[in-house]
Design a protein around this motif. Structure first.
Motif, PDB file in Angstrom:
ATOM      1  N   MET A  64       0.843  -1.202   0.000  1.00  0.00           N
ATOM      2  CA  MET A  64       0.000   0.000   0.000  1.00  0.00           C
ATOM      3  C   MET A  64       0.877   1.250   0.000  1.00  0.00           C
ATOM      4  N   ARG A  65       0.495   2.207  -0.816  1.00  0.00           N
ATOM      5  CA  ARG A  65       1.227   3.467  -0.896  1.00  0.00           C
ATOM      6  C   ARG A  65       0.878   4.348   0.308  1.00  0.00           C
ATOM      7  N   LEU A  66       1.889   4.977   0.904  1.00  0.00           N
ATOM      8  CA  LEU A  66       1.668   5.941   1.969  1.00  0.00           C
ATOM      9  C   LEU A  66       2.090   7.323   1.512  1.00  0.00           C
ATOM     10  N   SER A  67       1.209   8.293   1.727  1.00  0.00           N
ATOM     11  CA  SER A  67       1.540   9.694   1.498  1.00  0.00           C
ATOM     12  C   SER A  67       1.262  10.439   2.793  1.00  0.00           C
ATOM     13  N   VAL A  68       1.349  11.760   2.768  1.00  0.00           N
ATOM     14  CA  VAL A  68       1.163  12.561   3.985  1.00  0.00           C
ATOM     15  C   VAL A  68       0.186  13.691   3.702  1.00  0.00           C
ATOM     16  N   SER A  69      -0.744  13.896   4.624  1.00  0.00           N
ATOM     17  CA  SER A  69      -1.670  15.021   4.540  1.00  0.00           C
ATOM     18  C   SER A  69      -1.431  15.923   5.741  1.00  0.00           C
ATOM     19  N   LEU A  70      -1.313  17.207   5.506  1.00  0.00           N
ATOM     20  CA  LEU A  70      -1.029  18.146   6.591  1.00  0.00           C
ATOM     21  C   LEU A  70      -2.221  18.248   7.529  1.00  0.00           C
ATOM     22  N   GLY A  71      -1.957  18.133   8.830  1.00  0.00           N
ATOM     23  CA  GLY A  71      -3.033  18.168   9.812  1.00  0.00           C
ATOM     24  C   GLY A  71      -3.652  19.536   9.993  1.00  0.00           C
ATOM     25  N   ASP A 118      -3.354  -2.926   7.111  1.00  0.00           N
ATOM     26  CA  ASP A 118      -3.802  -4.114   6.378  1.00  0.00           C
ATOM     27  C   ASP A 118      -5.326  -4.103   6.223  1.00  0.00           C
ATOM     28  N   ALA A 119      -6.041  -3.647   7.268  1.00  0.00           N
ATOM     29  CA  ALA A 119      -7.506  -3.616   7.204  1.00  0.00           C
ATOM     30  C   ALA A 119      -7.975  -2.651   6.110  1.00  0.00           C
ATOM     31  N   TYR A 120      -7.311  -1.502   5.977  1.00  0.00           N
ATOM     32  CA  TYR A 120      -7.678  -0.562   4.910  1.00  0.00           C
ATOM     33  C   TYR A 120      -7.328  -1.136   3.541  1.00  0.00           C
ATOM     34  N   ALA A 121      -6.195  -1.829   3.447  1.00  0.00           N
ATOM     35  CA  ALA A 121      -5.830  -2.441   2.171  1.00  0.00           C
ATOM     36  C   ALA A 121      -6.856  -3.495   1.767  1.00  0.00           C
ATOM     37  N   GLU A 122      -7.294  -4.292   2.732  1.00  0.00           N
ATOM     38  CA  GLU A 122      -8.296  -5.324   2.439  1.00  0.00           C
ATOM     39  C   GLU A 122      -9.634  -4.718   2.038  1.00  0.00           C
ATOM     40  N   ALA A 123      -9.904  -3.495   2.505  1.00  0.00           N
ATOM     41  CA  ALA A 123     -11.139  -2.799   2.121  1.00  0.00           C
ATOM     42  C   ALA A 123     -11.083  -2.259   0.695  1.00  0.00           C
ATOM     43  N   GLY A 124      -9.891  -2.260   0.093  1.00  0.00           N
ATOM     44  CA  GLY A 124      -9.744  -1.775  -1.274  1.00  0.00           C
ATOM     45  C   GLY A 124      -9.050  -0.436  -1.395  1.00  0.00           C
ATOM     46  N   ASP A 163      -6.094   1.988  -1.926  1.00  0.00           N
ATOM     47  CA  ASP A 163      -4.799   1.892  -2.589  1.00  0.00           C
ATOM     48  C   ASP A 163      -3.725   2.717  -1.890  1.00  0.00           C
ATOM     49  N   GLU A 164      -4.144   3.766  -1.211  1.00  0.00           N
ATOM     50  CA  GLU A 164      -3.200   4.723  -0.632  1.00  0.00           C
ATOM     51  C   GLU A 164      -3.763   5.254   0.673  1.00  0.00           C
ATOM     52  N   VAL A 165      -2.939   5.295   1.710  1.00  0.00           N
ATOM     53  CA  VAL A 165      -3.318   5.956   2.952  1.00  0.00           C
ATOM     54  C   VAL A 165      -2.499   7.240   3.067  1.00  0.00           C
ATOM     55  N   ALA A 166      -3.208   8.355   3.191  1.00  0.00           N
ATOM     56  CA  ALA A 166      -2.568   9.649   3.426  1.00  0.00           C
ATOM     57  C   ALA A 166      -2.535   9.859   4.935  1.00  0.00           C
ATOM     58  N   ALA A 180       3.838  -8.245   2.585  1.00  0.00           N
ATOM     59  CA  ALA A 180       4.109  -9.336   1.638  1.00  0.00           C
ATOM     60  C   ALA A 180       3.418  -9.076   0.317  1.00  0.00           C
ATOM     61  N   GLY A 181       4.188  -9.072  -0.769  1.00  0.00           N
ATOM     62  CA  GLY A 181       3.608  -8.856  -2.090  1.00  0.00           C
ATOM     63  C   GLY A 181       3.220  -7.429  -2.367  1.00  0.00           C
ATOM     64  N   GLY A 182       3.549  -6.501  -1.423  1.00  0.00           N
ATOM     65  CA  GLY A 182       3.144  -5.119  -1.615  1.00  0.00           C
ATOM     66  C   GLY A 182       4.300  -4.251  -2.040  1.00  0.00           C
ATOM     67  N   GLU A 183       4.075  -2.944  -1.988  1.00  0.00           N
ATOM     68  CA  GLU A 183       5.104  -1.988  -2.376  1.00  0.00           C
ATOM     69  C   GLU A 183       6.126  -1.859  -1.272  1.00  0.00           C
ATOM     70  N   ASP A 184       7.307  -1.330  -1.625  1.00  0.00           N
ATOM     71  CA  ASP A 184       8.309  -1.019  -0.629  1.00  0.00           C
ATOM     72  C   ASP A 184       7.834   0.161   0.195  1.00  0.00           C
ATOM     73  N   PRO A 185       8.402   0.340   1.414  1.00  0.00           N
ATOM     74  CA  PRO A 185       8.091   1.536   2.196  1.00  0.00           C
ATOM     75  C   PRO A 185       8.437   2.797   1.403  1.00  0.00           C
TER      76      PRO A 185
END
Length: 326
Positions: free
Chosen positions: A1-8, A282-288, A290-293, A319-324
């Protein structure tokens, strides 16, 4: 899963922390920072400042309220930031809240769902450098072409209800905010029936090994949503019907704050040690998703969310996902 950042853009923290949080995200290899707009900085101005103070991170400006900013204004803003910073600049659109649109700006939110869909249609050619030729029922833009190089921005739509999901189906990404994985899964299922290709991101507040101040900051951020249509039902379904019923009595925010259990926060946020947070991702990835900000909490113990962003940048790849990101 791709991780990005959103300003709080936390109201209880110095406004200038937003730039530092973006710098931290850049330093730790996150690919993108979402630059929203609340009560402090103009989003395009803040994005320009971030671009000048970072090395490589891409920028997504918004969500911008489509009944406040017109398509030409948004296209010119995105092209300006891209030209001045040399970065990829994407655009996020939304309908915002009645407080922001109707009270702060004195605009109407009538038929905001239609305006959202029309904004996507009007912006796409403008951002690609074409002359505007759009006349809708809520938005119109004719005869303007960017004089700056076209930013060719990716378009994202902030969605929650059915109308916004339909608008997101016309965009490149749909972004969800403050949702449980179960609620995210239902919206993603609705989206996939219309558009199998649209990517999905989720803004999720995060605090790794949080101090009490971080928990309270996240708790305050949840308060406005407990009695909101749709969100109240979501929290009730997640097991917090008693808190929602109390919120609907319109108590003083301080009294409601005291009723919110940590478990409610954990249903919509990434809170805990790195192992617990990996399980939530993992729970968000299983929900579909693609990216958590990541929206990092910021306190005196972890200013600008640096500890959280560093810890999650160094997480092991699934496992099987993108690199950090780093």
């Amino acid at each position: 899963m791709r991780l990005s950042v959103s300003l709080g853009l936390w109201q209880d923290r110095p406004a200038g922390e937003a730039v530092r949080t973006a710098q931290i995200a850049d330093e730790h290899g996150y690919p993108e920072v979402w630059v929203g707009e609340m009560a402090t900085y103009d989003a395009f101005a803040l994005a320009t400042a971030i671009g000048a103070r970072t090395r490589r991170i891409a920028l997504t400006v918004g969500p911008l309220a489509v009944t406040v900013r017109d398509p030409m204004m948004i296209a010119m803003g995105a092209a300006s930031v891209a030209e001045l910073t040399g970065r990829q600049v994407n655009v996020a659109l939304g309908t915002s809240s009645p407080v922001v649109v109707e009270e702060w700006h004195g605009r109407s939110r009538s038929r905001a769902g239609t305006a959202l869909r029309e904004a996507v249609q009007a912006l796409r050619p403008l951002l690609d450098g074409e002359k505007s030729a759009f006349s809708g029922t809520m938005l119109t833009s004719n005869g303007y072409r960017l004089r700056l190089p076209a930013p060719r921005s990716e378009l994202t739509v902030a969605a929650f209800g059915p109308s916004a999901v339909r608008a997101a189906a016309l965009a490149d990404r749909m972004v969800l905010n403050l949702l449980t994985p179960a609620s995210a899964a239902r919206l993603i299922t609705d989206l996939r029936l219309i558009s199998p290709a649209t990517k999905v991101a989720a803004w999720v507040t995060a605090a790794v090994d949080p101090d009490p101040a971080a928990i309270e900051q996240i708790r305050r951020g949840v308060v406005p949503y407990l009695a909101a249509p749709g969100y109240g039902e979501m929290f009730a379904e997640a097991g917090f019907a008693d808190v929602v019923r109390y919120a609907l009595t319109r108590p003083h925010p301080r009294e409601l704050l005291a009723r919110i259990p940590d478990a409610l926060l954990e249903s919509v946020a990434l809170i805990g040690d790195s192992v617990e947070i990996m399980d939530r991702l993992d729970a968000y990835a299983e929900a579909g998703v693609d990216e958590v900000a990541l929206v990092p909490a910021s306190t005196d113990a972890d200013p600008c969310g640096e500890g959280t962003l560093k810890a999650l940048a160094e997480r092991p790849a699934p496992a099987g996902g993108e690199d950090p990101p780093s």
